[in-house]
Design a protein around this motif. Structure first.
Motif, PDB file in Angstrom:
ATOM      1  N   ASN A 171      43.228  46.945  32.807  1.00 37.84           N
ATOM      2  CA  ASN A 171      41.884  46.364  32.831  1.00 37.84           C
ATOM      3  C   ASN A 171      41.895  44.916  33.315  1.00 37.84           C
ATOM      4  N   ASN A 172      42.984  44.529  33.993  1.00 34.47           N
ATOM      5  CA  ASN A 172      42.966  43.288  34.780  1.00 34.47           C
ATOM      6  C   ASN A 172      42.209  43.523  36.083  1.00 34.47           C
ATOM      7  N   ALA A 173      41.998  44.796  36.430  1.00 31.48           N
ATOM      8  CA  ALA A 173      41.238  45.129  37.648  1.00 31.48           C
ATOM      9  C   ALA A 173      39.748  45.077  37.344  1.00 31.48           C
ATOM     10  N   GLY A 174      38.978  44.825  38.357  1.00 31.08           N
ATOM     11  CA  GLY A 174      37.527  44.869  38.207  1.00 31.08           C
ATOM     12  C   GLY A 174      36.925  45.390  39.488  1.00 31.08           C
ATOM     13  N   HIS A 175      36.309  46.557  39.432  1.00 30.99           N
ATOM     14  CA  HIS A 175      35.682  47.129  40.625  1.00 30.99           C
ATOM     15  C   HIS A 175      34.180  47.204  40.411  1.00 30.99           C
ATOM     16  N   GLY A 177      48.339  32.056  35.900  1.00 31.75           N
ATOM     17  CA  GLY A 177      46.886  32.241  35.934  1.00 31.75           C
ATOM     18  C   GLY A 177      46.538  33.701  35.750  1.00 31.75           C
ATOM     19  N   THR A 178      47.194  34.353  34.791  1.00 32.74           N
ATOM     20  CA  THR A 178      46.948  35.792  34.577  1.00 32.74           C
ATOM     21  C   THR A 178      45.528  36.005  34.056  1.00 32.74           C
ATOM     22  N   THR A 179      45.147  37.257  33.987  1.00 30.97           N
ATOM     23  CA  THR A 179      43.826  37.577  33.443  1.00 30.97           C
ATOM     24  C   THR A 179      43.849  37.562  31.909  1.00 30.97           C
ATOM     25  N   GLY A 180      45.035  37.424  31.325  1.00 31.67           N
ATOM     26  CA  GLY A 180      45.155  37.347  29.862  1.00 31.67           C
ATOM     27  C   GLY A 180      44.932  38.685  29.179  1.00 31.67           C
ATOM     28  N   ARG A 181      45.059  39.776  29.929  1.00 34.18           N
ATOM     29  CA  ARG A 181      44.778  41.096  29.361  1.00 34.18           C
ATOM     30  C   ARG A 181      46.031  41.803  28.824  1.00 34.18           C
ATOM     31  N   ARG A 233      41.592  34.368  46.683  1.00 35.98           N
ATOM     32  CA  ARG A 233      42.685  34.532  45.726  1.00 35.98           C
ATOM     33  C   ARG A 233      42.224  33.987  44.371  1.00 35.98           C
ATOM     34  N   VAL A 234      42.597  34.670  43.276  1.00 34.81           N
ATOM     35  CA  VAL A 234      42.318  34.131  41.924  1.00 34.81           C
ATOM     36  C   VAL A 234      43.657  33.841  41.269  1.00 34.81           C
ATOM     37  N   GLY A 235      43.705  32.804  40.479  1.00 39.01           N
ATOM     38  CA  GLY A 235      44.960  32.458  39.810  1.00 39.01           C
ATOM     39  C   GLY A 235      45.810  31.586  40.717  1.00 39.01           C
TER      40      GLY A 235
HETATM   41  P1  IMP Z   1      47.788  39.723  35.512  1.00 41.49           P
HETATM   42  O1  IMP Z   1      47.636  40.940  36.357  1.00 41.49           O
HETATM   43  O2  IMP Z   1      46.689  39.558  34.500  1.00 41.49           O
HETATM   44  O3  IMP Z   1      49.159  39.616  34.897  1.00 41.49           O
HETATM   45  O4  IMP Z   1      47.649  38.434  36.472  1.00 41.49           O
HETATM   46  C1  IMP Z   1      48.625  38.130  37.456  1.00 41.49           C
HETATM   47  C2  IMP Z   1      47.971  37.566  38.713  1.00 41.49           C
HETATM   48  O5  IMP Z   1      47.289  38.589  39.402  1.00 41.49           O
HETATM   49  C3  IMP Z   1      46.910  36.475  38.449  1.00 41.49           C
HETATM   50  O6  IMP Z   1      46.963  35.536  39.503  1.00 41.49           O
HETATM   51  C4  IMP Z   1      45.617  37.239  38.492  1.00 41.49           C
HETATM   52  O7  IMP Z   1      44.514  36.413  38.821  1.00 41.49           O
HETATM   53  C5  IMP Z   1      45.921  38.234  39.595  1.00 41.49           C
HETATM   54  N1  IMP Z   1      45.139  39.465  39.515  1.00 41.49           N
HETATM   55  C6  IMP Z   1      45.379  40.534  38.725  1.00 41.49           C
HETATM   56  N2  IMP Z   1      44.489  41.498  38.974  1.00 41.49           N
HETATM   57  C7  IMP Z   1      43.672  41.050  39.923  1.00 41.49           C
HETATM   58  C8  IMP Z   1      42.567  41.632  40.641  1.00 41.49           C
HETATM   59  O8  IMP Z   1      42.165  42.786  40.423  1.00 41.49           O
HETATM   60  N3  IMP Z   1      41.978  40.819  41.564  1.00 41.49           N
HETATM   61  C9  IMP Z   1      42.422  39.584  41.844  1.00 41.49           C
HETATM   62  N4  IMP Z   1      43.453  39.024  41.241  1.00 41.49           N
HETATM   63  C10 IMP Z   1      44.076  39.743  40.281  1.00 41.49           C
END
Ligand code: IMP
Length: 430
Positions: free
Chosen positions: A37-41, A126-130, A271-273
Protein backbone atom coordinates in the motif's frame (compact mmCIF):
# COMPACT_ATOMS: atom_id res chain seq x y z
CA UNK A 1 -6.53 -9.77 -26.00
CA UNK A 2 -3.53 -11.51 -24.39
CA UNK A 3 -1.35 -11.56 -21.27
CA UNK A 4 -0.16 -7.99 -20.87
CA UNK A 5 2.14 -6.43 -18.28
CA UNK A 6 1.70 -2.72 -17.54
CA UNK A 7 4.83 -1.25 -16.00
CA UNK A 8 5.97 2.22 -14.92
CA UNK A 9 9.07 3.50 -16.71
CA UNK A 10 10.08 6.37 -14.43
CA UNK A 11 9.92 6.93 -10.66
CA UNK A 12 6.26 6.02 -10.23
CA UNK A 13 2.94 7.84 -10.50
CA UNK A 14 2.89 7.58 -14.30
CA UNK A 15 -0.90 7.08 -14.34
CA UNK A 16 -0.55 3.33 -14.77
CA UNK A 17 -3.90 2.93 -13.05
CA UNK A 18 -5.59 4.73 -15.90
CA UNK A 19 -3.88 2.56 -18.52
CA UNK A 20 -4.73 -0.63 -16.62
CA UNK A 21 -8.31 0.55 -16.23
CA UNK A 22 -8.52 1.21 -19.97
CA UNK A 23 -7.30 -2.23 -21.05
CA UNK A 24 -9.16 -3.98 -18.20
CA UNK A 25 -12.34 -3.30 -20.19
CA UNK A 26 -11.46 -6.43 -22.22
CA UNK A 27 -9.68 -8.36 -19.47
CA UNK A 28 -10.72 -11.37 -17.40
CA UNK A 29 -8.10 -10.98 -14.66
CA UNK A 30 -6.16 -7.99 -13.32
CA UNK A 31 -3.23 -9.00 -11.14
CA UNK A 32 -1.15 -7.04 -8.60
CA UNK A 33 2.27 -8.69 -8.38
CA UNK A 34 4.56 -6.44 -6.33
CA UNK A 35 4.71 -3.85 -3.59
CA UNK A 36 2.03 -2.97 -1.10
CA UNK A 37 0.00 0.00 0.00
CA UNK A 38 2.94 2.29 -0.74
CA UNK A 39 1.37 2.33 -4.23
CA UNK A 40 -1.42 4.69 -5.11
CA UNK A 41 -3.41 4.35 -8.32
CA UNK A 42 -6.08 6.89 -9.19
CA UNK A 43 -8.83 6.15 -11.69
CA UNK A 44 -11.42 8.72 -12.78
CA UNK A 45 -14.66 7.41 -14.26
CA UNK A 46 -17.02 10.26 -15.16
CA UNK A 47 -17.19 12.37 -11.99
CA UNK A 48 -16.13 9.54 -9.70
CA UNK A 49 -12.54 9.39 -8.41
CA UNK A 50 -11.26 6.06 -7.09
CA UNK A 51 -7.96 5.76 -5.23
CA UNK A 52 -6.45 2.29 -4.91
CA UNK A 53 -3.57 1.25 -2.68
CA UNK A 54 -3.72 -2.54 -2.41
CA UNK A 55 -6.74 -3.72 -4.37
CA UNK A 56 -6.02 -4.10 -8.11
CA UNK A 57 -7.54 -1.34 -10.22
CA UNK A 58 -9.34 -3.97 -12.30
CA UNK A 59 -11.80 -4.45 -9.41
CA UNK A 60 -13.77 -1.56 -10.96
CA UNK A 61 -14.88 -3.82 -13.82
CA UNK A 62 -17.62 -6.43 -13.37
CA UNK A 63 -15.98 -8.69 -15.93
CA UNK A 64 -12.68 -8.79 -14.06
CA UNK A 65 -11.41 -11.03 -11.28
CA UNK A 66 -8.85 -9.05 -9.29
CA UNK A 67 -5.90 -11.08 -8.00
CA UNK A 68 -3.22 -10.28 -5.41
CA UNK A 69 -0.29 -12.64 -5.79
CA UNK A 70 2.79 -13.90 -3.98
CA UNK A 71 5.06 -10.92 -4.69
CA UNK A 72 2.78 -8.45 -2.89
CA UNK A 73 3.07 -7.39 0.76
CA UNK A 74 -0.38 -6.83 2.17
CA UNK A 75 -1.36 -4.61 5.09
CA UNK A 76 -4.55 -6.35 6.31
CA UNK A 77 -5.87 -3.27 8.07
CA UNK A 78 -5.57 -1.15 4.92
CA UNK A 79 -6.90 -3.91 2.70
CA UNK A 80 -10.02 -4.50 4.81
CA UNK A 81 -10.66 -0.73 4.88
CA UNK A 82 -10.25 -0.48 1.10
CA UNK A 83 -12.70 -3.32 0.46
CA UNK A 84 -15.21 -1.71 2.80
CA UNK A 85 -14.84 1.65 1.04
CA UNK A 86 -15.36 0.06 -2.38
CA UNK A 87 -18.44 -1.85 -1.20
CA UNK A 88 -19.95 1.37 0.11
CA UNK A 89 -19.61 2.75 -3.41
CA UNK A 90 -21.31 -0.28 -4.94
CA UNK A 91 -18.17 -2.09 -6.10
CA UNK A 92 -18.17 -5.65 -4.90
CA UNK A 93 -14.82 -7.33 -5.07
CA UNK A 94 -16.24 -10.68 -3.96
CA UNK A 95 -14.46 -12.62 -6.68
CA UNK A 96 -11.05 -11.31 -5.67
CA UNK A 97 -8.32 -13.88 -5.00
CA UNK A 98 -5.31 -13.50 -2.71
CA UNK A 99 -2.29 -15.78 -2.61
CA UNK A 100 -1.54 -17.40 0.75
CA UNK A 101 2.14 -16.76 -0.03
CA UNK A 102 1.81 -12.97 0.03
CA UNK A 103 3.52 -11.52 3.10
CA UNK A 104 1.69 -9.59 5.81
CA UNK A 105 2.72 -6.08 6.83
CA UNK A 106 2.63 -6.10 10.63
CA UNK A 107 2.53 -3.10 12.99
CA UNK A 108 6.23 -3.57 13.81
CA UNK A 109 7.10 -3.20 10.11
CA UNK A 110 5.48 0.24 10.00
CA UNK A 111 7.22 1.15 13.25
CA UNK A 112 10.66 0.03 12.03
CA UNK A 113 10.18 1.88 8.74
CA UNK A 114 9.57 5.12 10.63
CA UNK A 115 12.29 4.54 13.26
CA UNK A 116 14.88 3.74 10.58
CA UNK A 117 14.03 6.83 8.58
CA UNK A 118 14.41 8.95 11.72
CA UNK A 119 17.72 7.27 12.53
CA UNK A 120 19.04 7.98 9.02
CA UNK A 121 18.19 11.68 9.39
CA UNK A 122 19.47 13.66 6.40
CA UNK A 123 20.36 10.38 4.64
CA UNK A 124 16.79 9.07 4.75
CA UNK A 125 15.21 7.49 1.69
CA UNK A 126 11.94 9.33 2.11
CA UNK A 127 9.87 6.15 2.28
CA UNK A 128 6.11 6.18 2.41
CA UNK A 129 6.36 4.92 6.02
CA UNK A 130 4.06 1.99 5.27
CA UNK A 131 6.45 -0.72 6.50
CA UNK A 132 7.33 -1.98 3.04
CA UNK A 133 11.12 -2.35 3.40
CA UNK A 134 11.01 -4.08 6.82
CA UNK A 135 8.31 -6.49 5.58
CA UNK A 136 10.34 -7.51 2.52
CA UNK A 137 13.45 -7.74 4.73
CA UNK A 138 11.65 -10.30 6.94
CA UNK A 139 10.51 -12.16 3.83
CA UNK A 140 14.12 -12.49 2.68
CA UNK A 141 15.29 -13.39 6.21
CA UNK A 142 12.65 -16.15 6.18
CA UNK A 143 11.02 -14.86 9.35
CA UNK A 144 8.01 -13.17 7.73
CA UNK A 145 4.36 -13.96 8.33
CA UNK A 146 2.45 -14.96 5.22
CA UNK A 147 -1.28 -14.68 4.62
CA UNK A 148 -1.52 -18.49 4.93
CA UNK A 149 0.09 -18.22 8.40
CA UNK A 150 -2.21 -15.42 9.47
CA UNK A 151 -5.42 -17.27 8.65
CA UNK A 152 -4.33 -20.31 10.69
CA UNK A 153 -4.78 -19.31 14.36
CA UNK A 154 -2.14 -21.68 15.77
CA UNK A 155 0.51 -20.88 13.18
CA UNK A 156 -0.23 -17.18 13.47
CA UNK A 157 0.23 -17.13 17.25
CA UNK A 158 3.52 -19.06 16.96
CA UNK A 159 4.95 -16.86 14.19
CA UNK A 160 3.84 -13.69 15.92
CA UNK A 161 5.39 -14.75 19.23
CA UNK A 162 8.68 -15.74 17.59
CA UNK A 163 8.82 -12.41 15.73
CA UNK A 164 7.90 -10.24 18.69
CA UNK A 165 10.53 -11.86 20.92
CA UNK A 166 13.27 -10.36 18.78
CA UNK A 167 11.44 -7.27 17.51
CA UNK A 168 10.59 -6.13 21.03
CA UNK A 169 14.24 -6.51 22.06
CA UNK A 170 15.22 -4.23 19.16
CA UNK A 171 12.39 -1.73 19.79
CA UNK A 172 13.23 -1.36 23.48
CA UNK A 173 17.03 -1.80 23.52
CA UNK A 174 18.10 -0.22 20.22
CA UNK A 175 15.44 2.44 19.71
CA UNK A 176 14.36 2.94 23.36
CA UNK A 177 10.69 2.49 22.41
CA UNK A 178 7.69 0.72 23.94
CA UNK A 179 7.30 -3.04 23.31
CA UNK A 180 4.42 -4.26 21.14
CA UNK A 181 1.78 -6.28 22.98
CA UNK A 182 1.39 -9.74 21.47
CA UNK A 183 -2.16 -10.39 22.72
CA UNK A 184 -3.42 -7.06 21.38
CA UNK A 185 -1.93 -7.59 17.93
CA UNK A 186 -3.16 -11.17 17.84
CA UNK A 187 -6.72 -10.13 18.68
CA UNK A 188 -6.80 -7.30 16.13
CA UNK A 189 -5.17 -9.25 13.30
CA UNK A 190 -7.32 -12.34 13.90
CA UNK A 191 -10.29 -10.19 12.92
CA UNK A 192 -8.59 -9.14 9.68
CA UNK A 193 -7.64 -12.78 9.07
CA UNK A 194 -11.30 -13.80 9.28
CA UNK A 195 -12.22 -11.09 6.75
CA UNK A 196 -9.41 -12.07 4.36
CA UNK A 197 -9.68 -15.88 4.57
CA UNK A 198 -12.53 -16.21 2.03
CA UNK A 199 -10.36 -14.60 -0.66
CA UNK A 200 -7.35 -16.89 -0.20
CA UNK A 201 -6.66 -19.22 -3.13
CA UNK A 202 -3.89 -20.90 -5.17
CA UNK A 203 -3.50 -17.90 -7.43
CA UNK A 204 -0.69 -19.37 -9.54
CA UNK A 205 -2.94 -22.28 -10.48
CA UNK A 206 -5.91 -20.05 -11.32
CA UNK A 207 -3.74 -17.92 -13.61
CA UNK A 208 -2.06 -20.94 -15.19
CA UNK A 209 -5.41 -22.50 -16.08
CA UNK A 210 -6.73 -19.14 -17.25
CA UNK A 211 -3.77 -18.75 -19.62
CA UNK A 212 -4.50 -22.13 -21.13
CA UNK A 213 -8.14 -21.20 -21.54
CA UNK A 214 -6.96 -18.09 -23.45
CA UNK A 215 -8.24 -15.70 -20.78
CA UNK A 216 -6.95 -12.13 -20.92
CA UNK A 217 -4.71 -11.25 -17.99
CA UNK A 218 -3.43 -7.78 -17.18
CA UNK A 219 -0.49 -7.60 -14.78
CA UNK A 220 -0.71 -4.29 -12.95
CA UNK A 221 2.78 -3.14 -12.01
CA UNK A 222 3.10 -0.94 -8.95
CA UNK A 223 5.77 1.78 -8.48
CA UNK A 224 8.17 1.79 -11.42
CA UNK A 225 11.40 0.66 -13.02
CA UNK A 226 13.63 3.34 -11.49
CA UNK A 227 12.35 2.32 -8.03
CA UNK A 228 13.04 -1.39 -8.62
CA UNK A 229 15.14 -3.03 -5.90
CA UNK A 230 17.71 -4.22 -8.48
CA UNK A 231 17.34 -1.93 -11.50
CA UNK A 232 16.37 1.30 -9.77
CA UNK A 233 18.55 4.04 -8.34
CA UNK A 234 19.61 1.99 -5.28
CA UNK A 235 19.43 2.70 -2.36
CA UNK A 236 16.73 5.27 -3.20
CA UNK A 237 14.30 2.59 -4.30
CA UNK A 238 11.42 0.55 -2.98
CA UNK A 239 11.93 -3.07 -1.92
CA UNK A 240 10.13 -5.04 -4.62
CA UNK A 241 10.66 -6.13 -8.22
CA UNK A 242 8.87 -3.37 -10.08
CA UNK A 243 10.17 -4.28 -13.56
CA UNK A 244 8.19 -6.46 -15.96
CA UNK A 245 10.18 -9.52 -14.83
CA UNK A 246 8.61 -8.99 -11.40
CA UNK A 247 5.29 -10.04 -12.89
CA UNK A 248 6.53 -13.56 -13.48
CA UNK A 249 8.49 -13.80 -10.20
CA UNK A 250 5.60 -12.37 -8.24
CA UNK A 251 2.84 -14.54 -9.73
CA UNK A 252 4.33 -17.84 -10.83
CA UNK A 253 3.10 -17.17 -14.38
CA UNK A 254 6.03 -18.19 -16.58
CA UNK A 255 7.81 -15.68 -18.87
CA UNK A 256 6.76 -17.74 -21.90
CA UNK A 257 3.13 -16.91 -21.15
CA UNK A 258 3.59 -13.15 -21.43
CA UNK A 259 2.60 -11.57 -24.76
CA UNK A 260 3.15 -7.84 -24.30
CA UNK A 261 4.72 -5.27 -22.03
CA UNK A 262 3.21 -1.79 -22.05
CA UNK A 263 5.56 0.77 -20.53
CA UNK A 264 3.90 3.85 -19.08
CA UNK A 265 5.78 7.16 -19.01
CA UNK A 266 4.64 10.66 -18.20
CA UNK A 267 5.35 13.33 -20.80
CA UNK A 268 7.68 14.81 -18.15
CA UNK A 269 9.44 13.50 -15.04
CA UNK A 270 8.41 13.30 -11.38
CA UNK A 271 9.96 11.75 -8.34
CA UNK A 272 8.84 11.51 -4.67
CA UNK A 273 11.28 10.99 -1.84
CA UNK A 274 15.06 11.30 -1.94
CA UNK A 275 17.54 10.25 -4.64
CA UNK A 276 18.90 11.64 -7.90
CA UNK A 277 16.58 13.06 -10.54
CA UNK A 278 18.77 14.78 -13.16
CA UNK A 279 16.04 16.67 -15.01
CA UNK A 280 14.33 18.04 -11.87
CA UNK A 281 13.48 21.74 -12.16
CA UNK A 282 13.61 23.45 -8.76
CA UNK A 283 12.24 26.64 -10.29
CA UNK A 284 9.04 28.06 -11.80
CA UNK A 285 9.07 25.38 -14.52
CA UNK A 286 8.92 22.59 -11.91
CA UNK A 287 6.28 24.52 -9.96
CA UNK A 288 4.15 24.98 -13.06
CA UNK A 289 4.31 21.27 -13.93
CA UNK A 290 3.39 20.39 -10.32
CA UNK A 291 0.36 22.67 -10.30
CA UNK A 292 -0.87 21.79 -13.78
CA UNK A 293 -0.33 18.07 -13.18
CA UNK A 294 -1.58 18.13 -9.58
CA UNK A 295 1.64 16.39 -8.68
CA UNK A 296 0.97 15.48 -5.06
CA UNK A 297 1.26 11.88 -3.82
CA UNK A 298 -1.87 9.67 -3.86
CA UNK A 299 -0.57 7.76 -0.84
CA UNK A 300 1.21 10.41 1.23
CA UNK A 301 0.07 13.75 -0.25
CA UNK A 302 3.74 14.82 -0.58
CA UNK A 303 4.53 17.35 -3.35
CA UNK A 304 6.38 15.56 -6.15
CA UNK A 305 9.67 16.77 -7.59
CA UNK A 306 9.02 17.74 -11.23
CA UNK A 307 11.13 18.24 -14.35
CA UNK A 308 11.61 17.62 -18.06
CA UNK A 309 11.25 14.25 -19.79
CA UNK A 310 14.37 12.12 -19.42
CA UNK A 311 14.63 10.04 -22.60
CA UNK A 312 17.85 8.34 -21.49
CA UNK A 313 16.14 7.06 -18.33
CA UNK A 314 13.04 5.89 -20.19
CA UNK A 315 15.15 4.19 -22.89
CA UNK A 316 16.88 2.25 -20.12
CA UNK A 317 13.46 1.26 -18.79
CA UNK A 318 12.29 0.20 -22.24
CA UNK A 319 15.31 -2.09 -22.43
CA UNK A 320 15.09 -3.74 -19.01
CA UNK A 321 11.34 -4.25 -19.35
CA UNK A 322 11.31 -5.28 -23.00
CA UNK A 323 8.55 -2.72 -23.55
CA UNK A 324 6.61 -3.54 -26.72
CA UNK A 325 5.06 -0.07 -26.73
CA UNK A 326 4.74 3.04 -24.58
CA UNK A 327 1.71 4.85 -23.25
CA UNK A 328 2.70 8.52 -22.85
CA UNK A 329 0.50 10.04 -20.16
CA UNK A 330 -0.34 13.57 -18.98
CA UNK A 331 0.63 15.26 -22.25
CA UNK A 332 -1.99 17.96 -21.52
CA UNK A 333 0.09 19.13 -18.53
CA UNK A 334 2.78 20.44 -20.90
CA UNK A 335 0.35 22.68 -22.82
CA UNK A 336 1.14 26.42 -22.42
CA UNK A 337 4.95 26.09 -22.36
CA UNK A 338 6.59 28.16 -25.13
CA UNK A 339 9.27 25.49 -25.45
CA UNK A 340 9.68 22.01 -23.99
CA UNK A 341 12.90 20.13 -23.30
CA UNK A 342 13.89 16.48 -23.55
CA UNK A 343 17.03 15.05 -21.93
CA UNK A 344 18.88 12.89 -24.46
CA UNK A 345 21.94 11.95 -22.38
CA UNK A 346 24.24 13.36 -19.70
CA UNK A 347 27.62 14.84 -19.01
CA UNK A 348 29.39 13.05 -16.15
CA UNK A 349 32.80 14.34 -15.01
CA UNK A 350 33.17 16.22 -18.29
CA UNK A 351 32.37 13.14 -20.44
CA UNK A 352 29.22 12.80 -22.52
CA UNK A 353 27.27 9.60 -22.00
CA UNK A 354 24.10 8.40 -23.74
CA UNK A 355 23.14 5.50 -21.47
CA UNK A 356 21.39 5.95 -18.14
CA UNK A 357 23.75 5.26 -15.22
CA UNK A 358 21.71 3.08 -12.83
CA UNK A 359 24.31 3.77 -10.09
CA UNK A 360 22.73 6.54 -8.01
CA UNK A 361 26.13 7.99 -7.09
CA UNK A 362 27.05 8.52 -10.74
CA UNK A 363 23.54 9.71 -11.59
CA UNK A 364 23.83 12.30 -8.81
CA UNK A 365 26.68 13.92 -10.78
CA UNK A 366 24.99 13.64 -14.18
CA UNK A 367 24.23 16.93 -15.94
CA UNK A 368 21.41 16.51 -18.47
CA UNK A 369 22.01 17.27 -22.14
CA UNK A 370 18.80 18.82 -23.48
CA UNK A 371 17.13 19.13 -26.82
CA UNK A 372 14.65 22.03 -26.94
CA UNK A 373 11.46 21.85 -29.00
CA UNK A 374 8.67 24.35 -29.66
CA UNK A 375 5.72 23.97 -27.27
CA UNK A 376 1.96 24.33 -27.82
CA UNK A 377 -0.65 26.52 -26.17
CA UNK A 378 -3.87 24.79 -27.16
CA UNK A 379 -6.03 22.92 -24.65
CA UNK A 380 -5.68 19.31 -25.86
CA UNK A 381 -7.73 17.65 -23.13
CA UNK A 382 -10.76 16.82 -25.30
CA UNK A 383 -8.85 15.76 -28.42
CA UNK A 384 -9.74 12.23 -29.48
CA UNK A 385 -7.30 11.42 -32.27
CA UNK A 386 -3.54 11.78 -32.64
CA UNK A 387 -3.93 13.60 -35.97
CA UNK A 388 -5.93 16.37 -34.27
CA UNK A 389 -3.18 17.22 -31.75
CA UNK A 390 -1.24 20.44 -32.42
CA UNK A 391 1.73 19.79 -34.72
CA UNK A 392 4.24 20.65 -32.00
CA UNK A 393 2.64 18.16 -29.58
CA UNK A 394 2.73 15.46 -32.27
CA UNK A 395 6.42 16.18 -32.96
CA UNK A 396 7.16 16.01 -29.22
CA UNK A 397 5.54 12.57 -28.89
CA UNK A 398 7.23 11.34 -32.08
CA UNK A 399 10.61 12.48 -30.77
CA UNK A 400 10.04 10.57 -27.52
CA UNK A 401 9.35 7.38 -29.53
CA UNK A 402 12.52 7.95 -31.54
CA UNK A 403 14.76 8.58 -28.54
CA UNK A 404 13.30 5.75 -26.47
CA UNK A 405 13.44 3.47 -29.52
CA UNK A 406 9.93 2.14 -28.83
CA UNK A 407 6.59 2.84 -30.56
CA UNK A 408 3.85 4.80 -28.81
CA UNK A 409 0.48 3.05 -28.45
CA UNK A 410 -1.47 5.54 -26.32
CA UNK A 411 -1.37 9.20 -25.32
CA UNK A 412 -3.14 10.48 -22.20
CA UNK A 413 -4.62 13.98 -22.36
CA UNK A 414 -6.51 14.09 -19.05
CA UNK A 415 -7.39 12.05 -15.98
CA UNK A 416 -10.72 10.62 -17.19
CA UNK A 417 -11.02 7.15 -18.67
CA UNK A 418 -12.16 8.66 -21.99
CA UNK A 419 -9.25 11.11 -22.20
CA UNK A 420 -7.00 8.54 -23.85
CA UNK A 421 -5.91 8.70 -27.47
CA UNK A 422 -5.25 5.20 -28.72
CA UNK A 423 -2.76 5.16 -31.59
CA UNK A 424 -2.67 1.45 -32.12
CA UNK A 425 -5.30 -0.71 -30.38
CA UNK A 426 -3.57 -3.92 -31.52
CA UNK A 427 -0.39 -2.98 -29.65
CA UNK A 428 -2.34 -2.45 -26.46
CA UNK A 429 -4.17 -5.67 -26.28
CA UNK A 430 -4.03 -8.17 -29.15
P1 IMP B 1 8.88 2.68 0.26
O1 IMP B 1 8.38 1.95 -0.94
O2 IMP B 1 7.78 3.22 1.14
O3 IMP B 1 9.90 1.89 1.04
O4 IMP B 1 9.66 4.00 -0.26
C1 IMP B 1 10.88 3.91 -0.97
C2 IMP B 1 10.96 4.98 -2.06
O5 IMP B 1 10.07 4.66 -3.11
C3 IMP B 1 10.55 6.39 -1.59
O6 IMP B 1 11.34 7.34 -2.28
C4 IMP B 1 9.11 6.49 -2.02
O7 IMP B 1 8.69 7.83 -2.21
C5 IMP B 1 9.17 5.74 -3.34
N1 IMP B 1 7.89 5.15 -3.74
C6 IMP B 1 7.35 4.00 -3.31
N2 IMP B 1 6.21 3.75 -3.95
C7 IMP B 1 6.01 4.76 -4.80
C8 IMP B 1 5.00 5.03 -5.79
O8 IMP B 1 4.04 4.28 -5.99
N3 IMP B 1 5.16 6.20 -6.47
C9 IMP B 1 6.21 7.02 -6.30
N4 IMP B 1 7.18 6.78 -5.43
C10 IMP B 1 7.08 5.67 -4.68
Amino acid sequence: MANVIVVGMQWGDEAKGKVVDYIAQDADFVVRYNGGNNAGHTVVVGDEVYKFHTVPVGALHDNVTAVITDGVVLDPKVFVGEIKGLKERGITADRMKISGNAHVIMPYHRLFDQLEEERKGAKKIGTTGRGIGPCYADKMSRTGIRIADMIDPVRFRDRLRANLELKNEIITKVYGGQPIDEAEVYAEYSQYAAAIAPYVAETYSILYRASFDCANIVFEGAHATLLDIDFGTYPFVTSSHCVAGGATIGTGVAPTMIDRVIGVAKAYTTRVGAGPCPTEQTNEIGDKIRERGNEYGTTTGRPRRCGWFDAAAVRYSAQVNGATCIAVTLLDVLSTFDTVKICTGYTVDGKEIRDFPADAYILEKAEPIYEEMPGWHEDISEIKSFEDLPDNAKSYVARIAELVETPICMVGVGPRRDQSIVLDPEMLSK
